[in-house]
Design an enzyme around this catalytic site. Structure first.
Site, PDB file in Angstrom:
ATOM      1  N   ARG A 113      10.347  -1.361  12.141  1.00  0.00           N
ATOM      2  CA  ARG A 113       9.276  -0.978  13.052  1.00  0.00           C
ATOM      3  C   ARG A 113       9.056  -2.059  14.104  1.00  0.00           C
ATOM      4  NH1 ARG A 113       4.573   0.586   8.936  1.00  0.00           N
ATOM      5  NH2 ARG A 113       3.417  -0.538  10.534  1.00  0.00           N
ATOM      6  N   ARG A 134     -10.402   1.146   8.470  1.00  0.00           N
ATOM      7  CA  ARG A 134      -9.958  -0.208   8.807  1.00  0.00           C
ATOM      8  C   ARG A 134     -11.098  -1.040   9.384  1.00  0.00           C
ATOM      9  NH1 ARG A 134      -4.763   0.747   8.694  1.00  0.00           N
ATOM     10  NH2 ARG A 134      -3.185  -0.399   9.789  1.00  0.00           N
ATOM     11  N   LYS A 147       0.814  -1.214   0.000  1.00  0.00           N
ATOM     12  CA  LYS A 147       0.000   0.000   0.000  1.00  0.00           C
ATOM     13  C   LYS A 147       0.850   1.268   0.000  1.00  0.00           C
ATOM     14  CE  LYS A 147      -2.234  -1.124   3.462  1.00  0.00           C
ATOM     15  NZ  LYS A 147      -2.818  -1.028   4.775  1.00  0.00           N
TER      16      LYS A 147
HETATM   17  P1  ATP Z   1       1.258  -1.180   6.179  1.00  0.00           P
HETATM   18  O1  ATP Z   1       1.602   0.253   6.333  1.00  0.00           O
HETATM   19  O2  ATP Z   1       2.334  -2.004   5.613  1.00  0.00           O
HETATM   20  O3  ATP Z   1      -0.027  -1.378   5.453  1.00  0.00           O
HETATM   21  P2  ATP Z   1      -0.096  -1.577   8.614  1.00  0.00           P
HETATM   22  O4  ATP Z   1      -1.314  -1.365   7.792  1.00  0.00           O
HETATM   23  O5  ATP Z   1      -0.141  -2.688   9.586  1.00  0.00           O
HETATM   24  O6  ATP Z   1       1.103  -1.761   7.656  1.00  0.00           O
HETATM   25  P3  ATP Z   1      -0.099   1.186   9.412  1.00  0.00           P
HETATM   26  O7  ATP Z   1      -1.210   1.513   8.489  1.00  0.00           O
HETATM   27  O8  ATP Z   1       1.140   1.924   9.258  1.00  0.00           O
HETATM   28  O9  ATP Z   1       0.307  -0.335   9.444  1.00  0.00           O
HETATM   29  O10 ATP Z   1      -0.671   1.347  10.900  1.00  0.00           O
HETATM   30  C1  ATP Z   1       0.126   1.032  12.026  1.00  0.00           C
HETATM   31  C2  ATP Z   1      -0.750   0.860  13.240  1.00  0.00           C
HETATM   32  O11 ATP Z   1      -1.494   2.066  13.487  1.00  0.00           O
HETATM   33  C3  ATP Z   1      -1.816  -0.214  13.127  1.00  0.00           C
HETATM   34  O12 ATP Z   1      -1.326  -1.490  13.424  1.00  0.00           O
HETATM   35  C4  ATP Z   1      -2.838   0.275  14.144  1.00  0.00           C
HETATM   36  O13 ATP Z   1      -2.426   0.000  15.456  1.00  0.00           O
HETATM   37  C5  ATP Z   1      -2.809   1.768  13.949  1.00  0.00           C
HETATM   38  N1  ATP Z   1      -3.780   2.219  12.932  1.00  0.00           N
HETATM   39  C6  ATP Z   1      -3.503   2.756  11.718  1.00  0.00           C
HETATM   40  N2  ATP Z   1      -4.632   3.056  11.047  1.00  0.00           N
HETATM   41  C7  ATP Z   1      -5.658   2.689  11.845  1.00  0.00           C
HETATM   42  C8  ATP Z   1      -7.081   2.719  11.717  1.00  0.00           C
HETATM   43  N3  ATP Z   1      -7.677   3.190  10.600  1.00  0.00           N
HETATM   44  N4  ATP Z   1      -7.815   2.260  12.751  1.00  0.00           N
HETATM   45  C9  ATP Z   1      -7.244   1.786  13.857  1.00  0.00           C
HETATM   46  N5  ATP Z   1      -5.921   1.713  14.045  1.00  0.00           N
HETATM   47  C10 ATP Z   1      -5.117   2.163  13.067  1.00  0.00           C
HETATM   48 MG    MG Z   2       0.727   2.012   6.029  1.00  0.00          MG
END
Ligand code: ATP
Ligand code: MG
Length: 224
Positions: free
Chosen positions: A161, A94, A20
């Site tokens: 991370r 999410r 992503k």
């Molecule tokens: P990637 O960036 O590779 O997709 P990821 O989706 O697990 O990895 P991030 O989107 O960077 O990670 O988010 C990191 C953390 O931040 C999540 O694991 C969660 O704890 C929190 N987080 C991010 N977005 C949301 C959301 N929309 N709702 C709830 N928690 C969130």
């Molecule tokens: Mg991300």
């Protein structure tokens, strides 16, 4: 009425480590959309030690989702600040409740879904390195930095991370399955979901690019 009225509102979805971040970077560079990443915003709050960042840190380190109302308020606020611009949301929504909160305020043009097998993802996440200030990501297997351990653009050090550790990765994938997959259904039923499947970002990207080119020109025609 000209092209300046052309506004596109998009979401990119896919399990953690599905590419992503990389695809978002290419989309925003190619099409000039503003990139809004919930993960980057949360990490910036942690780095700056804001009240919110401190409250959310343990949640994030453990691979758990932060509360719906907290993240929804944060993202909707940021969107209000760039009203009238095209944007791409990454990492939000999410949960179905987050999707509904977004839906109350904005109509989406498209939802891009990166469909990458879980096995591929597990392998990737544990070899992922991040430039924290910018959110740029590298992968020691297929997208290494020019100098190992350092960011291409700034020369600053890269970090792994905390939430990319194997146990945490398993928990994040589980929460994706139970909480985020229903969001795909939500958007599918609204007819805005566009799925791209594959195991390599560089092979998925050209399809996304062509799709968005078509999408943009069809919105353009409606405006003119
Ligand atoms: P990637 O960036 O590779 O997709 P990821 O989706 O697990 O990895 P991030 O989107 O960077 O990670 O988010 C990191 C953390 O931040 C999540 O694991 C969660 O704890 C929190 N987080 C991010 N977005 C949301 C959301 N929309 N709702 C709830 N928690 C969130
Ligand atoms: Mg991300």
């Amino acid at each position: 009425i000209g092209a300046s009225l052309l506004v596109i509102r998009a979401v990119i979805m896919g399990p953690p480590g599905s590419g992503k971040g990389t695809v978002s970077g290419r989309i925003t560079k190619t099409f000039g959309l503003k990139h809004i990443s919930s993960g980057d915003i949360l990490r910036a709050n942690i780095n700056a030690q804001t009240e919110l960042g401190l409250l959310m840190k343990s949640c994030i380190d453990q691979g758990q989702l932060v509360p719906d109302d907290v993240i929804s308020r944060l993202i909707l606020n940021d969107l209000r600040a760039i009203d009238g611009r095209s944007w791409l949301l990454d990492g939000f929504p999410r949960t179905v409740s987050q999707a509904e909160a977004l839906d109350d305020v904005y109509t989406l043009d498209t939802v891009i879904n990166l469909n990458v097998p879980f096995q591929t993802i597990k392998q990737r996440l544990t070899s992922r390195w991040t430039h924290l200030p910018s959110g740029r990501v590298y992968n020691t297997d297929f997208n290494p930095p020019k100098v190992p351990g350092f960011d291409d653009d700034t020369g600053e050090p890269l970090f792994q991370r905390d939430d990319d550790r194997p146990e945490t990765v398993t928990r994040r994938l589980k929460s994706y399955e139970t909480q985020t997959e229903p969001v795909l259904e939500y958007y599918r039923s609204k007819g805005v979901l566009e799925t791209f499947s594959g195991t390599e970002t560089n092979k998925i990207w050209p399809h996304v690019e062509v799709f968005l080119q078509r999408k943009l020109s069809s919105i353009n025609q409606k405006v003119e």
